[in-house]
Scaffold this motif. Structure first.
Motif, PDB file in Angstrom:
ATOM      1  N   PHE A 247      80.533  82.859  15.516  1.00 25.65           N
ATOM      2  CA  PHE A 247      79.562  82.934  16.724  1.00 25.65           C
ATOM      3  C   PHE A 247      78.071  83.483  16.386  1.00 25.65           C
ATOM      4  N   ALA A 248      78.166  84.493  15.657  1.00 27.14           N
ATOM      5  CA  ALA A 248      76.711  84.939  15.209  1.00 27.14           C
ATOM      6  C   ALA A 248      76.014  83.922  14.608  1.00 27.14           C
ATOM      7  N   VAL A 249      76.708  83.059  13.808  1.00 23.96           N
ATOM      8  CA  VAL A 249      75.965  81.801  13.331  1.00 23.96           C
ATOM      9  C   VAL A 249      75.034  80.994  14.254  1.00 23.96           C
ATOM     10  N   ASP A 250      75.422  80.771  15.276  1.00 25.80           N
ATOM     11  CA  ASP A 250      75.207  80.148  16.361  1.00 25.80           C
ATOM     12  C   ASP A 250      74.061  81.052  17.334  1.00 25.80           C
ATOM     13  N   SER A 251      74.425  82.324  17.546  1.00 23.26           N
ATOM     14  CA  SER A 251      73.690  82.910  18.592  1.00 23.26           C
ATOM     15  C   SER A 251      72.575  83.716  17.993  1.00 23.26           C
ATOM     16  N   ILE A 252      72.311  84.127  16.901  1.00 26.76           N
ATOM     17  CA  ILE A 252      71.489  84.715  16.337  1.00 26.76           C
ATOM     18  C   ILE A 252      70.368  83.734  15.988  1.00 26.76           C
ATOM     19  N   PRO A 253      70.418  82.654  15.359  1.00 23.95           N
ATOM     20  CA  PRO A 253      69.232  81.657  15.393  1.00 23.95           C
ATOM     21  C   PRO A 253      68.519  81.423  16.837  1.00 23.95           C
ATOM     22  N   ALA A 254      69.733  81.431  17.851  1.00 23.26           N
ATOM     23  CA  ALA A 254      69.317  80.812  19.219  1.00 23.26           C
ATOM     24  C   ALA A 254      67.943  82.095  19.671  1.00 23.26           C
ATOM     25  N   ILE A 255      68.391  83.412  19.469  1.00 23.06           N
ATOM     26  CA  ILE A 255      67.531  84.329  19.943  1.00 23.06           C
ATOM     27  C   ILE A 255      66.212  84.375  19.101  1.00 23.06           C
ATOM     28  N   PHE A 256      66.188  84.087  17.750  1.00 20.40           N
ATOM     29  CA  PHE A 256      64.993  83.941  17.105  1.00 20.40           C
ATOM     30  C   PHE A 256      63.981  82.704  17.853  1.00 20.40           C
ATOM     31  N   ALA A 257      64.743  81.734  18.372  1.00 16.52           N
ATOM     32  CA  ALA A 257      64.052  80.745  19.146  1.00 16.52           C
ATOM     33  C   ALA A 257      63.010  81.501  20.060  1.00 16.52           C
ATOM     34  N   VAL A 258      63.459  82.539  20.849  1.00 17.80           N
ATOM     35  CA  VAL A 258      63.036  83.419  21.999  1.00 17.80           C
ATOM     36  C   VAL A 258      61.747  84.304  21.502  1.00 17.80           C
ATOM     37  N   THR A 259      62.136  85.094  20.300  1.00 11.33           N
ATOM     38  CA  THR A 259      61.145  86.151  19.899  1.00 11.33           C
ATOM     39  C   THR A 259      61.587  86.136  18.145  1.00 11.33           C
ATOM     40  N   LYS A 260      60.583  86.504  17.740  1.00 14.32           N
ATOM     41  CA  LYS A 260      60.546  86.644  16.160  1.00 14.32           C
ATOM     42  C   LYS A 260      60.602  88.399  15.807  1.00 14.32           C
ATOM     43  N   ASP A 261      60.680  89.056  16.523  1.00 16.25           N
ATOM     44  CA  ASP A 261      60.500  90.479  16.294  1.00 16.25           C
ATOM     45  C   ASP A 261      62.092  90.784  16.154  1.00 16.25           C
ATOM     46  N   PRO A 262      62.342  91.070  14.951  1.00 13.97           N
ATOM     47  CA  PRO A 262      63.945  91.494  14.629  1.00 13.97           C
ATOM     48  C   PRO A 262      64.629  92.434  15.664  1.00 13.97           C
TER      49      PRO A 262
END
Length: 359
Positions: A247-262
């Motif tokens: 699930f992390a493979v989907d969800s983490i790229p999804a949040i990088f669409a919102v913000t690039k601040d790690p």
């Protein structure tokens, strides 16, 4: 010591303390978590998440130690924040930055929390297929969350490093999310099944460890006649961790669409994961009623993927984080309301045969 380390360290200490209290309180009882307990814990975690939004809204600049306009410009460019700074007006620009940072955090939180619901479907299936007694759900989920925090930390900061070096990876993430969303939509009606004996994680663990044939209370390990075994409950924990990795493979790229601040990606991701366990106990008996949720999540992934692919054009058109949040909430609201207005004809769901030997 940098402000990032202090901010991050304080956040981790808070999370560790809360998990220790949580695990200590519930591990003393062998009773299943009640709906009331789950509701209270859900309210607490949501309150903490919203409280952190307020912290960022007021003191967000402290995260990267922004004390002057040059530093603010540097951080804004580094993390591709979609805000227009006002030259010569540091105070107003800083207020815009704090507002945008907090908005990115809460949008990422909503996205991750929504995608976590799909994880709940699978968790219910795992517990049922392996015949886990209900009173041990909590223990497995808490330790699963601890493992998930470590995995997400590695994924997020590795992803941020790759994005900073190779900007084209954002487009790769975008295509992947669109593909995942379309695939989820096409297979939304399929019934998922898990065969405990033939699951790849079970086979892998059985190859290298001795597995005890039955549950031994809430123990992950068991020693008998001088030989140490892993129990079926530990195998379930491994399956849960493996599932979260997927699930992390989907969800983490999804949040990088919102913000690039790690750091914001991590904060929003972890708060959503921490709320997942209590949400599981709230929804475990009614999750099947939200049958349009997978459809909504598939549209959500396609929207986020498309946003990544078209972010340059969207920025030029004035598309902001606020617009993203409105669309995301609308998609989720429509899928939930549609599920309630147009209920699906319910099938007989097999009851969880607590303690059965799945192996």
């Amino acid at each position: 010591m940098s402000h990032e380390i202090l901010f991050f360290g304080g956040f981790l200490l808070f999370i560790i303390l809360m998990l220790a209290i949580d695990l200590g309180l519930f591990s003393k009882s062998n009773k299943p978590v009640s709906f009331r307990q789950a509701a209270i814990m859900s309210a607490i975690w949501v309150t903490f998440a919203l409280g952190f939004y307020v912290v960022l809204r007021i003191w967000g600049y402290e995260l990267h130690d922004i004390q002057d306009f040059d530093r603010l410009t540097e951080i804004t460019k580094r993390h591709l924040h979609n805000i227009r700074l006002i030259p010569g007006d540091f105070e107003t620009s800083l207020a815009l930055y704090n507002k945008n940072l907090a908005l990115e955090y809460i949008t990422g939180y909503v996205v991750e929390y929504a995608l976590s619901v799909d994880n709940i479907f699978v968790m219910v299936l795992i517990f049922t297929s392996f015949g886990v007694p209900a009173q041990y759900y909590h223990k497995v989920l808490v330790w699963g969350i601890i493992g998930a925090i470590v995995l997400r930390f590695l994924f997020i900061f590795l992803g941020a490093a790759l994005i900073s070096q190779f900007g084209w990876i954002l487009y790769l993430f975008g295509f992947f999310l669109v593909y995942t969303g379309i695939n989820m939509f096409l297979h939304r009606s399929e019934e998922e099944e898990i065969d405990p004996k033939n699951h790849k994680v079970v086979k892998f663990a059985s190859r290298y460890f001795s597995v005890y044939p039955t549950f031994v209370g809430g123990k992950f390990f068991h020693r008998e006649n001088g030989k140490k075994y892993i129990t079926p409950l530990f195998l379930v924990l491994l399956v849960i961790e493996f599932t979260d990795l997927i699930f992390a493979v989907d969800s983490i790229p999804a949040i990088f669409a919102v913000t690039k601040d790690p750091y914001i990606v991590f904060f929003s991701n972890i708060f959503a994961i921490l709320g997942l366990r209590s949400m599981f106990f709230l929804l475990v008996n009614i999750i099947h009623k939200f049958h349009y949720l997978k459809t909504g999540l598939s549209f959500l992934l396609v929207f986020i993927g498309a946003k990544m692919l078209l972010h340059h054009w969207l920025d030029d058109w004035g598309f902001t984080t606020s617009h993203s949040l409105i669309i995301i909430i609308s998609i989720l609201a429509v899928s939930v309301v549609a599920s309630l207005i147009f209920p699906k004809k319910e099938k007989q769901h097999p009851k969880n045969e607590a303690g059965k030997n799945a192996f």
